[in-house]
Write an enzyme that holds these catalytic residues in place. Structure first.
Site, mmCIF file in Angstrom:
data_model
loop_
_atom_site.group_PDB
_atom_site.id
_atom_site.type_symbol
_atom_site.label_atom_id
_atom_site.label_comp_id
_atom_site.label_asym_id
_atom_site.label_seq_id
_atom_site.Cartn_x
_atom_site.Cartn_y
_atom_site.Cartn_z
ATOM 1 N N LEU A 2 -40.209 -22.991 62.980
ATOM 2 C CA LEU A 2 -39.151 -23.026 61.977
ATOM 3 C C LEU A 2 -39.092 -24.360 61.247
ATOM 4 O O LEU A 2 -38.691 -24.430 60.090
ATOM 5 C CB LEU A 2 -37.793 -22.755 62.637
ATOM 6 N N GLY A 3 -39.453 -25.431 61.928
ATOM 7 C CA GLY A 3 -39.384 -26.742 61.297
ATOM 8 C C GLY A 3 -39.778 -27.839 62.258
ATOM 9 O O GLY A 3 -39.905 -27.624 63.464
ATOM 10 N N GLY A 5 -38.917 -32.067 62.981
ATOM 11 C CA GLY A 5 -38.126 -33.238 62.657
ATOM 12 C C GLY A 5 -38.686 -34.473 63.323
ATOM 13 O O GLY A 5 -39.771 -34.448 63.919
ATOM 14 N N PHE A 7 -37.673 -35.944 65.935
ATOM 15 C CA PHE A 7 -37.601 -35.968 67.392
ATOM 16 C C PHE A 7 -38.122 -34.692 68.046
ATOM 17 O O PHE A 7 -38.035 -34.547 69.253
ATOM 18 C CB PHE A 7 -36.160 -36.218 67.850
ATOM 19 N N GLY A 8 -38.662 -33.773 67.253
ATOM 20 C CA GLY A 8 -39.185 -32.577 67.891
ATOM 21 C C GLY A 8 -39.488 -31.462 66.912
ATOM 22 O O GLY A 8 -39.263 -31.576 65.707
ATOM 23 N N VAL A 10 -39.111 -27.216 66.118
ATOM 24 C CA VAL A 10 -38.249 -26.068 66.383
ATOM 25 C C VAL A 10 -39.036 -24.780 66.162
ATOM 26 O O VAL A 10 -39.694 -24.611 65.129
ATOM 27 C CB VAL A 10 -37.002 -26.071 65.473
ATOM 28 N N LYS A 25 -35.984 -25.818 70.498
ATOM 29 C CA LYS A 25 -36.445 -27.139 70.075
ATOM 30 C C LYS A 25 -37.134 -27.839 71.231
ATOM 31 O O LYS A 25 -36.573 -27.968 72.321
ATOM 32 C CB LYS A 25 -35.287 -28.002 69.575
ATOM 33 N N ASP A 120 -26.543 -37.897 65.468
ATOM 34 C CA ASP A 120 -27.554 -37.588 64.452
ATOM 35 C C ASP A 120 -27.017 -36.591 63.423
ATOM 36 O O ASP A 120 -27.656 -35.580 63.122
ATOM 37 C CB ASP A 120 -28.821 -37.042 65.114
#
Length: 246
Positions: A2-3, A5, A7-8, A10, A25, A120
């Protein structure tokens, strides 16, 4: 996927033989803290329940592996709405989204058994459900405070551009760090609005500027933010912030 970022990553998943969609995630840049503290924070966050928070359904913590399982949000993130033209919200929707996010943070700060600092807050971590209700997500960096605790020391968590100045001053962090991040998000929400109500716009700008004051003590609580956005309390002219977020 899905995406991805800072820090990880998803992923989209399914439970109960595909009947329930979830978002998983995988944390890739781990916050350096002990297993016991991580589990305590995840258990506390797992007990939260508010219409403006994405539900954390479960987590995995084995060795260095960290997986967080959330309810699936079908309409992407606020970042998609604001910056990628997925859907252009009108002015009333922008005001509602701003209040949705503020109420979610207020719940974390003042209505949980132990206060939770999200750490965050940013448009990418605010997801939109099927009814376009804004919900705060991604508690992978969240910090749990003890009931009698108002501030805590921790390593820098969060995203450049939304970080409060105190993160780099080696001083204790409080819920006011989230207030600062919310102020940045609020100003981003109102930019680009069309057919705006000028009085509401002016009030929202004032609230945003109060939230991003350099000194935490000058920033309002999230309860005050909600009351100001709802028009229940007056908003004084804010001081001019001098800091630029990292």
């Amino acid at each position: 996927m899905l995406g991805k970022g800072s820090f990880g990553t998803v992923y989209k998943g399914a439970l109960y033989k595909g009947k329930k969609l979830v978002a998983v995630k995988r944390l890739e840049k781990l916050v350096e803290e002990g297993e016991r503290e991580f589990r305590a924070e995840m258990r506390a966050i797992g007990r939260t329940h508010h219409k403006n928070l994405v539900r954390l359904l479960g987590y995995c913590a084995e060795g260095s592996k960290r997986l967080l399982v959330y309810e699936f949000m079908s309409n992407g993130s606020l970042a998609d709405v604001l910056f990628r033209g997925i859907r252009r919200p009108d002015w009333d929707e922008r005001v509602r989204i701003a209040l949705d996010v503020a109420r979610g943070i207020l719940y974390l700060h003042e209505e949980c058994k132990a206060p939770i600092i999200h750490c965050d807050i940013k448009p990418q971590n605010i997801l939109m459900d099927e009814f376009w209700t804004a919900k705060i997500s991604d508690f992978g960096l969240a910090k749990l405070l003890m009931p009698d605790q108002t501030r805590t020391f921790t390593i820098v968590r969060g995203t450049r551009g939304y970080l409060a100045p105190e993160w780099q001053k080696n001083t204790p962090i409080s819920v006011k760090a989230d207030v600062y991040s919310y102020g940045i998000v609020l100003l981003e929400i109102i930019v680009g609005g069309e057919e705006v109500d000028k009085t509401t716009l002016e009030n929202m700008v004032k609230v945003g500027l109060w939230c991003i004051q350099d000194e935490p003590i000058l920033r309002p609580s999230m309860k005050s933010v909600v009351l100001m956005l709802e028009g229940i309390t007056d908003i004084s002219v804010p001081l001019c912030p001098t800091n630029t977020s990292m």
